[in-house]
Structure formats: structure tokens, C-alpha cells
Motif scaffolding. Structure first.
Motif, short mmCIF file in Angstrom:
data_model
loop_
_atom_site.label_atom_id
_atom_site.label_comp_id
_atom_site.label_asym_id
_atom_site.label_seq_id
_atom_site.Cartn_x
_atom_site.Cartn_y
_atom_site.Cartn_z
N GLU A 47 0.83 -1.21 0.00
CA GLU A 47 0.00 0.00 0.00
C GLU A 47 0.87 1.26 0.00
O GLU A 47 0.60 2.21 -0.76
CB GLU A 47 -0.91 -0.01 1.23
N LEU A 48 1.90 1.27 0.84
CA LEU A 48 2.78 2.43 0.90
C LEU A 48 3.51 2.64 -0.43
O LEU A 48 3.64 3.77 -0.91
CB LEU A 48 3.80 2.24 2.03
N SER A 49 3.97 1.56 -1.05
CA SER A 49 4.67 1.66 -2.33
C SER A 49 3.76 2.21 -3.42
O SER A 49 4.19 3.02 -4.26
CB SER A 49 5.21 0.28 -2.73
N HIS A 50 2.50 1.77 -3.40
CA HIS A 50 1.54 2.26 -4.39
C HIS A 50 1.28 3.76 -4.20
O HIS A 50 1.26 4.53 -5.18
CB HIS A 50 0.24 1.47 -4.27
N GLU A 51 1.10 4.17 -2.95
CA GLU A 51 0.87 5.59 -2.66
C GLU A 51 2.06 6.44 -3.08
O GLU A 51 1.90 7.54 -3.63
CB GLU A 51 0.59 5.77 -1.17
#
Length: 261
Positions: A56-60
Motif C-alpha cells: 500500500e505504501l509503495s503504491h501511494e
């Protein structure tokens, strides 16, 4: 008793001080304890559940910056065990090199081979490598918040050392069971260490790791060692300032990247 100056001297001092040898049975017991710690950490809710948080953090991050967050494919990194020899090196540093109370015991008592598992924070450790400098703090914050959800206390420190080392260190607390030498078990509260660093700093660390391991066991009695900043021909001068230069360059890269946005 004379202060030990190297690891062999420390082993002799330890045997005389505690009437106990640093021998193969102690290594075998250490291996059993650290394997038990690793197995419990690797199957914990904290460790098995963080992969989705990382995705999720990488996508954001990609949506916000148009750049990849991690230096490699997104996956939970491997957990590593501190080798027994490195554990003894750490006890040497704690009991002797860093002990400001010598010849008395350090604060909290002597670090003994068979009973310091709850005091040494990196018996189990791992590392995340992010691509850019801003990712270090973002990931540390994400891990800290996730630890709060899973009931793991996390202490975060952002290391910026004189010798050019830059990374975030997270000590993740766990209540775990370890075998006793009597083959029963006991519960201890201990930590495992997560390091977060950038791709460039990780390359530098691999190049200079052996050098720093040697320097950490040096009592630093030589006056020349205290003035490495002026000894431009020394390995210390080159390695340390290269770390500072890379950190500065990473900051400049981010500044240019953000301006382009």
C-alpha cells in the motif's frame, strides 16, 4: 585484572571473572535460542501482516512521486541471525569497550553469554532498502503505526553518525519463549532490529562493512585514530566522508526531483 584489549583477551578475562568458558556448548545453546526467536518473529502477526502495508505504501508513493519506492521487488525481507562470534564481539564491546564504569560492571550489570538475550537488540535483524532518502522516514512511520496495531512497541532512531553512517533503526519489542539450559522454556521480552536505508547507502555499507567491524573492536588508544578527519590517506577518512557525501547527494537528488514535479 588487566583490561582486555582484543577478543581473545576478553575470552580469557571472561573465564577468570565468571569461572565460565565461552565454549561449544554455549554456542550450541545460543543457536537454539536464536532459532527459537527467529521462528516466533517470522510467524508473528506483525511480520506476516506487514507485506500488505508495504504494498500500500509503495503504491501511494508511486502515485505521489511517479517513482518506485523500493530498490527491488516488494517482498518481506529475510530475517537474519547474529552469528555467535558477532554476539561475543558485542559482549566485548558492552562489557569493556563501551563500559564507562570499568573495572566495575556497566549499567544494568555484566553482559553474560547465557543470559543477555533480552539486552542485545539485534540477535534477529533485517533491513529494508528504499530507493530515495524520503522513503526512510515514510517506511519507519508506517512500521511504527503498524506495530501499534499489532501490540508491538517500536522505538525508532534515525542514525547520523560521525563516521558517515545514515539509516533508521527500529527496535521491535516482542514477548517470546526461549529454551532454558534445563530444556524447559522461559518467557523474555526482547527486540529485533529493522534497519531502513537507501540504495546508495546500502552499496556503501557492503563495501565498508568489514572495515567497520574491525574498527568497532578497536579500543581507540592510538592518538592517530582520534584525528582521522586530518589523515586523508587513511581508509577511515575515505570511507567516512564518502558516507557523508552520498547522504548530501541523496538530498540534492530529492530536491531536483521535487522541483521537476
Amino acid at each position: 585484572m588487566e583490561k582486555p584489549k582484543d577478543i581473545e583477551g576478553f575470552k580469557i578475562w571472561y573465564e577468570k571473572k565468571f569461572n565460565s568458558k565461552i565454549d561449544q556448548p554455549k554456542k550450541n545453546y545460543y543457536d537454539q535460542v536464536t532459532q527459537a526467536l527467529k521462528q516466533q518473529i517470522s510467524t508473528s502477526n506483525f511480520w506476516t501482516g506487514f507485506t500488505d502495508e508495504l504494498k500500500e505504501l509503495s503504491h501511494e508513493y508511486l502515485l505521489t512521486t511517479q517513482y518506485e519506492f523500493m530498490a527491488s521487488a516488494i517482498q518481506t525481507p529475510e530475517l537474519y541471525l547474529k552469528p555467535f562470534n558477532s554476539y561475543i564481539d558485542k559482549l566485548f564491546r558492552k562489557n569493556v569497550i563501551d563500559n564507562k564504569n570499568w573495572p566495575e560492571c556497566p549499567e544494568g550489570g555484566w553482559y553474560k553469554v547465557e543470559s543477555s538475550y533480552n539486552r542485545i537488540k539485534d540477535l534477529v535483524r533485517t533491513s529494508f532498502v528504499v530507493k530515495y532518502l524520503d522513503g526512510v522516514e515514510l517506511l519507519a512511520t508506517k512500521l511504527e503505526r503498524f506495530g501499534a496495531q499489532t501490540g508491538n512497541n517500536i522505538v525508532v532512531s534515525f542514525e547520523a553518525r560521525e563516521h558517515g553512517y545514515y539509516a533508521a533503526h527500529l527496535d521491535v519489542g516482542f514477548q517470546l519463549e526461549i529454551p532454558k539450559m534445563s530444556w524447559e522454556t522461559e518467557a523474555i521480552y526482547c527486540s529485533f532490529e529493522i534497519q531502513i536505508t537507501t540504495q546508495l547507502q546500502e552499496v556503501l555499507k557492503k563495501l565498508t562493512h568489514q572495515y567497520y567491524e574491525t574498527r568497532r573492536l578497536d579500543l581507540g588508544t592510538n592518538e592517530q585514530n582520534k584525528k582521522w578527519q586530518w589523515d586523508y590517506k587513511s581508509e577511515e577518512f575515505t570511507a567516512n566522508y564518502l558516507g557523508h557525501i552520498l547522504h548530501y547527494l541523496e538530498g540534492m537528488i530529492l530536491e531536483v526531483r521535487d522541483r521537476r514535479k
